[in-house]
Design an enzyme around this catalytic site. Structure first.
Site, PDB file in Angstrom:
ATOM      1  N   ASP A  65      19.397  -3.842  18.724  1.00  5.43           N
ATOM      2  CA  ASP A  65      20.542  -3.001  19.078  1.00  5.43           C
ATOM      3  C   ASP A  65      21.488  -3.764  19.995  1.00  5.43           C
ATOM      4  O   ASP A  65      22.700  -3.718  19.841  1.00  5.43           O
ATOM      5  CB  ASP A  65      20.069  -1.756  19.842  1.00  5.43           C
ATOM      6  CG  ASP A  65      19.214  -0.853  18.979  1.00  5.43           C
ATOM      7  OD1 ASP A  65      19.343  -0.926  17.749  1.00  5.43           O
ATOM      8  OD2 ASP A  65      18.425  -0.086  19.553  1.00  5.43           O
ATOM      9  N   GLU A  70      14.873   6.536  19.440  1.00  2.00           N
ATOM     10  CA  GLU A  70      15.586   6.993  18.237  1.00  2.00           C
ATOM     11  C   GLU A  70      16.350   8.288  18.505  1.00  2.00           C
ATOM     12  O   GLU A  70      17.446   8.476  17.999  1.00  2.00           O
ATOM     13  CB  GLU A  70      14.618   7.174  17.065  1.00  2.00           C
ATOM     14  CG  GLU A  70      13.880   5.905  16.633  1.00  2.00           C
ATOM     15  CD  GLU A  70      14.806   4.742  16.271  1.00  2.00           C
ATOM     16  OE1 GLU A  70      15.954   4.987  15.859  1.00  2.00           O
ATOM     17  OE2 GLU A  70      14.378   3.577  16.415  1.00  2.00           O
ATOM     18  N   GLY A 126       0.782  -1.228   0.000  1.00  2.00           N
ATOM     19  CA  GLY A 126       0.000   0.000   0.000  1.00  2.00           C
ATOM     20  C   GLY A 126       0.812   1.274   0.000  1.00  2.00           C
ATOM     21  O   GLY A 126       0.264   2.358   0.120  1.00  2.00           O
ATOM     22  N   THR A 127       2.127   1.171  -0.147  1.00  2.00           N
ATOM     23  CA  THR A 127       2.934   2.387  -0.149  1.00  2.00           C
ATOM     24  C   THR A 127       3.029   2.996  -1.539  1.00  2.00           C
ATOM     25  O   THR A 127       3.729   3.980  -1.728  1.00  2.00           O
ATOM     26  CB  THR A 127       4.355   2.125   0.395  1.00  2.00           C
ATOM     27  OG1 THR A 127       4.858   0.930  -0.197  1.00  2.00           O
ATOM     28  CG2 THR A 127       4.334   1.973   1.896  1.00  2.00           C
ATOM     29  N   GLY A 128       2.360   2.384  -2.515  1.00  2.00           N
ATOM     30  CA  GLY A 128       2.300   3.019  -3.827  1.00  2.00           C
ATOM     31  C   GLY A 128       3.263   2.455  -4.855  1.00  2.00           C
ATOM     32  O   GLY A 128       3.575   3.128  -5.830  1.00  2.00           O
ATOM     33  N   LYS A 129       3.703   1.221  -4.680  1.00  2.00           N
ATOM     34  CA  LYS A 129       4.659   0.629  -5.623  1.00  2.00           C
ATOM     35  C   LYS A 129       4.037   0.473  -7.012  1.00  2.00           C
ATOM     36  O   LYS A 129       4.620   0.885  -8.010  1.00  2.00           O
ATOM     37  CB  LYS A 129       5.139  -0.746  -5.100  1.00  2.00           C
ATOM     38  CG  LYS A 129       5.823  -0.650  -3.744  1.00  2.00           C
ATOM     39  CD  LYS A 129       6.384  -1.989  -3.299  1.00  2.00           C
ATOM     40  CE  LYS A 129       5.318  -3.004  -2.932  1.00  2.00           C
ATOM     41  NZ  LYS A 129       4.498  -2.604  -1.788  1.00  2.00           N
ATOM     42  N   THR A 130       2.838  -0.106  -7.032  1.00  2.00           N
ATOM     43  CA  THR A 130       2.165  -0.305  -8.313  1.00  2.00           C
ATOM     44  C   THR A 130       1.826   1.042  -8.945  1.00  2.00           C
ATOM     45  O   THR A 130       2.013   1.246 -10.148  1.00  2.00           O
ATOM     46  CB  THR A 130       0.872  -1.103  -8.102  1.00  2.00           C
ATOM     47  OG1 THR A 130       1.179  -2.246  -7.314  1.00  2.00           O
ATOM     48  CG2 THR A 130       0.281  -1.538  -9.414  1.00  2.00           C
TER      49      THR A 130
HETATM   50  P1  ADP Z   1       1.431  -1.306  -3.456  1.00  2.00           P
HETATM   51  O1  ADP Z   1       1.577  -1.714  -4.885  1.00  2.00           O
HETATM   52  O2  ADP Z   1       2.674  -0.729  -2.861  1.00  2.00           O
HETATM   53  O3  ADP Z   1       0.803  -2.321  -2.572  1.00  2.00           O
HETATM   54  P2  ADP Z   1      -0.447   0.505  -4.577  1.00  2.00           P
HETATM   55  O4  ADP Z   1       0.385   1.208  -5.550  1.00  2.00           O
HETATM   56  O5  ADP Z   1      -1.279  -0.607  -5.088  1.00  2.00           O
HETATM   57  O6  ADP Z   1       0.432  -0.065  -3.401  1.00  2.00           O
HETATM   58  O7  ADP Z   1      -1.353   1.555  -3.800  1.00  2.00           O
HETATM   59  C1  ADP Z   1      -2.707   1.349  -3.602  1.00  2.00           C
HETATM   60  C2  ADP Z   1      -3.452   2.648  -3.639  1.00  2.00           C
HETATM   61  O8  ADP Z   1      -3.076   3.493  -2.563  1.00  2.00           O
HETATM   62  C3  ADP Z   1      -3.180   3.464  -4.871  1.00  2.00           C
HETATM   63  O9  ADP Z   1      -4.028   3.106  -5.914  1.00  2.00           O
HETATM   64  C4  ADP Z   1      -3.447   4.884  -4.393  1.00  2.00           C
HETATM   65  O10 ADP Z   1      -4.807   5.192  -4.430  1.00  2.00           O
HETATM   66  C5  ADP Z   1      -3.042   4.828  -2.955  1.00  2.00           C
HETATM   67  N1  ADP Z   1      -1.682   5.335  -2.738  1.00  2.00           N
HETATM   68  C6  ADP Z   1      -0.614   4.616  -2.293  1.00  2.00           C
HETATM   69  N2  ADP Z   1       0.475   5.381  -2.182  1.00  2.00           N
HETATM   70  C7  ADP Z   1       0.127   6.620  -2.603  1.00  2.00           C
HETATM   71  C8  ADP Z   1       0.830   7.869  -2.742  1.00  2.00           C
HETATM   72  N3  ADP Z   1       2.122   8.004  -2.416  1.00  2.00           N
HETATM   73  N4  ADP Z   1       0.137   8.929  -3.207  1.00  2.00           N
HETATM   74  C9  ADP Z   1      -1.153   8.824  -3.527  1.00  2.00           C
HETATM   75  N5  ADP Z   1      -1.861   7.683  -3.430  1.00  2.00           N
HETATM   76  C10 ADP Z   1      -1.261   6.586  -2.956  1.00  2.00           C
HETATM   77 ZN    ZN Z   2      17.389   1.073  18.318  1.00  2.00          ZN
END
Ligand code: ADP
Ligand code: ZN
Length: 633
Positions: free
Chosen positions: A520, A444, A223-227
């Site tokens: 650590d 940290e 969910g970090t936006g790789k795809t």
């Molecule tokens: P991953 O492939 O890392 O699991 P996705 O690219 O499928 O994640 O992200 C899923 C959805 O989350 C995207 O379609 C988008 O709507 C949202 N999203 C994730 N990261 C971002 C970002 N940096 N900016 C805007 N939307 C994001």
């Molecule tokens: Zn530490």
């Protein structure tokens, strides 16, 4: 990639969709019906009986509820009357077809016999049964073979729910995603800009002989936006996007995975310049031989080999670039990471406060916000959320508002949506409680402050309390000033101090210990052990070395080796020396952090507020107090 997203990726744009194949038998069937209908004359049962008595019926087939057959069209007006006779479409000579609905008529057979009609009983032609028992199974079988091995792009599994043998190539001529749709990961965008430029204008690069990477690995939590990032590269460059997901290769028929990979590359080469995206690379790129001797030359291995062959076999100059995503880079087969394959890595962290706010801005563009909605506050309340969760949050809030018939989405809707999502997420991933956040912040800050207080430690590049990876709750990233081949004793001692900085800060500021320092402490113990047993840096043991440098000794420190080349007494001395080194480091760190307590508080406070501090922010904080860096011996 989750199910929802898969549905949204457009179907194969370059091939006939699946239902075209169903259309062919349907069309044949329809044509037959039309042809039959045009040839057949529908009779009323009474007309049929009249013709029968007049000796015009020559042939009859008796089915369950119809009678079909042939009639002689001689002088039909005399039998049926003018109008009915005209209705029948019969050639002047010969015979013509008829059909009538059968009614209960016990004397029919006798009458047929009496009129000397050739007749036979007929089982009803059951189209539905015929389709079910013959056509559909055959069609399915055909599709399965075709879909599994060939280039048809048809996936019977996804349509009929047969298992997972569905790795399919998704092709999109345009993704429609641009860099503007992605927020909070500017660094990654910057790194991919070069690839966009290349795809837009491959000739220019070719002429200049520039070296473009073949494969880029995007690493980050789900969910970090790789795809999204991969799609944006294709979208920005305006090239087609071919994607496939590693997890779909699980449970495939033998040989199918390799065929799919070949297929993927062939398709992309045809449409070059293009992007190939492999999601969940770890599922198919897992290190080989992990399953032990039993696994042998299995399907996954074959697929991976094919991928390596394809990657080696093509030239970036063709204009095809491979992007892959994983959240577990550590289990990838090292062969995948060699030069010429996925040799460039881009890390996507979960967004920090500012990043989350920017992502919220992107996603709230599509909804109507009430005045007074404070995105910054929403961002502050959603520490640990990834982009996908933030997108979900906006959607959820909009739904809540809609359900209550509101004209726009209010702050309260967001608050409620956050509460719901956090409750759901706490079970799945980690969302930090305020107490945990404070603990991690001090931990940290402790690492960072000690690193900045020691003359021989690497400078801190970034401190963060955003979880990165699986084990850590936060991280302090140090920037080595130069590549190191040799380390001095003072450097190693400073390193020990930095390792202990986190734990000691917790002791001082929180007054309790947490499990967060486990890694650590292990690193510190390893370092101390190496100093004593390998580098001859211990006062009481002197120059003797007691262990060969090996991977095992650092993985399992303290494992009693069989047949140690030294006495039990030496072994005890080694242990005592390690403990002495660690205790001395502990005392030094405690002294430093106690003396610089106010700065420690400042850093921790800033971390709680901003979550990530880069070098610049750190400099300001360190200077802001007028507290110059003190060199500690
Ligand atoms: P991953 O492939 O890392 O699991 P996705 O690219 O499928 O994640 O992200 C899923 C959805 O989350 C995207 O379609 C988008 O709507 C949202 N999203 C994730 N990261 C971002 C970002 N940096 N900016 C805007 N939307 C994001
Ligand atoms: Zn530490």
């Amino acid at each position: 990639m989750d199910k929802k997203k898969r549905a949204e990726s457009a179907p194969n744009a370059f091939r006939l969709p699946f239902w075209y194949w169903l259309l062919i038998p349907a069309a044949i069937w329809l044509a037959q019906i039309v042809a039959d209908a045009s040839r057949t004359n529908l009779l009323a049962y009474s007309e049929f009986k009249q013709l029968l008595h007049a000796g015009r019926i020559t042939d009859a087939r008796l089915a369950q509820d119809t009678i079909t057959g042939m009639l002689k069209p001689d002088q039909l007006e005399a039998v049926l009357g003018g109008e009915a006779a005209k209705r029948l479409k019969c050639p002047p000579q010969g015979q013509c077809h008829f059909q009538t609905v059968r009614v209960a008529d016990p004397s029919l057979v006798q009458e047929l016999e009496a009129s000397n009609v050739h007749f036979l009983g007929e089982l009803k032609t059951d189209w539905v049964g015929y389709l079910l028992t013959w056509v559909i199974p055959l069609l399915l079988l055909y599709l399965m073979f075709k879909g599994a091995g060939g280039r048809s792009g048809i996936s019977p599994g996804s349509l009929f729910g047969i298992g997972k043998s569905t790795a399919r190539v998704y092709a999109q001529s345009t993704t429609g995603v641009s860099f503007e749709d992605i927020a909070g990961i500017d660094e990654a965008k910057g790194e991919l800009m070069e690839i966009v430029e290349f795809l837009k204008n491959p000739d220019r690069y070719r002429r200049l002989g520039g070296k473009i990477p073949k494969g880029v690995l995007i690493v980050g939590a789900p969910g970090t936006g790789k795809t999204l990032l991969a799609k944006a590269v294709a979208g920005e460059a305006g090239v087609p996007f071919f994607s496939i997901s590693g997890s779909e290769f699980v449970e495939m028929f033998v040989g199918v995975g390799a065929a799919r990979v070949r297929d993927l590359f062939a398709q992309a080469a045809e449409k070059a310049p293009a992007i190939i995206f492999i999601d969940e690379l770890d599922a198919l790129g897992r290190a080989r031989g992990v399953g032990g001797a039993l696994s042998g030359y299995n399907e996954q291995e074959q697929t991976l080999n094919q991928l390596l062959v394809e990657m080696d076999g093509f030239d970036t100059n063709n204009g095809v670039i491979i992007l892959a995503a994983t959240n577990r880079p550590e289990i990838l087969d090292p062969a995948l990471l060699r030069p010429g394959r996925f040799d460039r890595h881009i890390a996507l962290d979960r967004p920090d406060l500012k990043g989350r706010q920017q992502i919220l801005v992107v996603h709230t563009k599509k909804v109507k916000l009430a005045t007074g909605v404070d995105l910054e506050e929403i961002a502050a309340r959603t520490a640990g959320f990834a982009g996908a969760e933030l997108a979900n949050l906006v959607n959820e809030a909009a739904l809540l508002a809609a359900r209550q018939g509101k004209a726009s989405v209010e702050q309260g809707d967001f608050d409620e949506a956050i509460d719901r999502l956090v409750a759901g997420l706490e079970r799945k991933t980690r969302v930090m409680s305020p107490v945990e956040k404070r603990t991690v912040a001090y931990h940290e800050a402790g690492h960072a402050l000690i690193a900045e207080s020691r003359g021989h430690a690497d400078r801190v590049a970034k401190v963060s309390i955003i979880p990165r990876g699986i084990g850590a709750l936060g991280y302090t990233q140090q920037q080595p000033t130069e590549d190191r081949y040799l380390m001095t004793k003072s450097e190693l001692l400073d390193r020990l101090d930095v390792f202990l900085g986190g734990r000691v800060a917790e002791e001082i500021a929180i007054g309790d210990l947490s499990t967060g320092a486990q890694n650590d402490l292990q690193l510190a113990t390893d370092t101390a052990r190496h100093m004593v047993t390998q580098y001859g840096m211990s006062d009481s043991l002197g120059l003797a070395t007691f262990e060969a440098p090996s991977a095992a000794s650092s993985t399992y420190p303290g494992m009693p080796g069989e047949g140690k080349p030294y006495s039990e007494l030496t072994s005890q001395t080694i242990d005592a020396e390690i403990i002495r080194l660690l205790e001395a480091a502990h005392a030094r760190v405690r002294e430093t952090l106690t003396a610089r307590r106010s700065l420690l508080d400042t850093l921790a406070q800033a971390l709680m507020e901003r979550e990530t501090l880069d070098r610049q922010a750190l400099n300001l904080l360190l200077k802001g107090r007028g507290d110059t860096i003190r060199r500690v011996q």
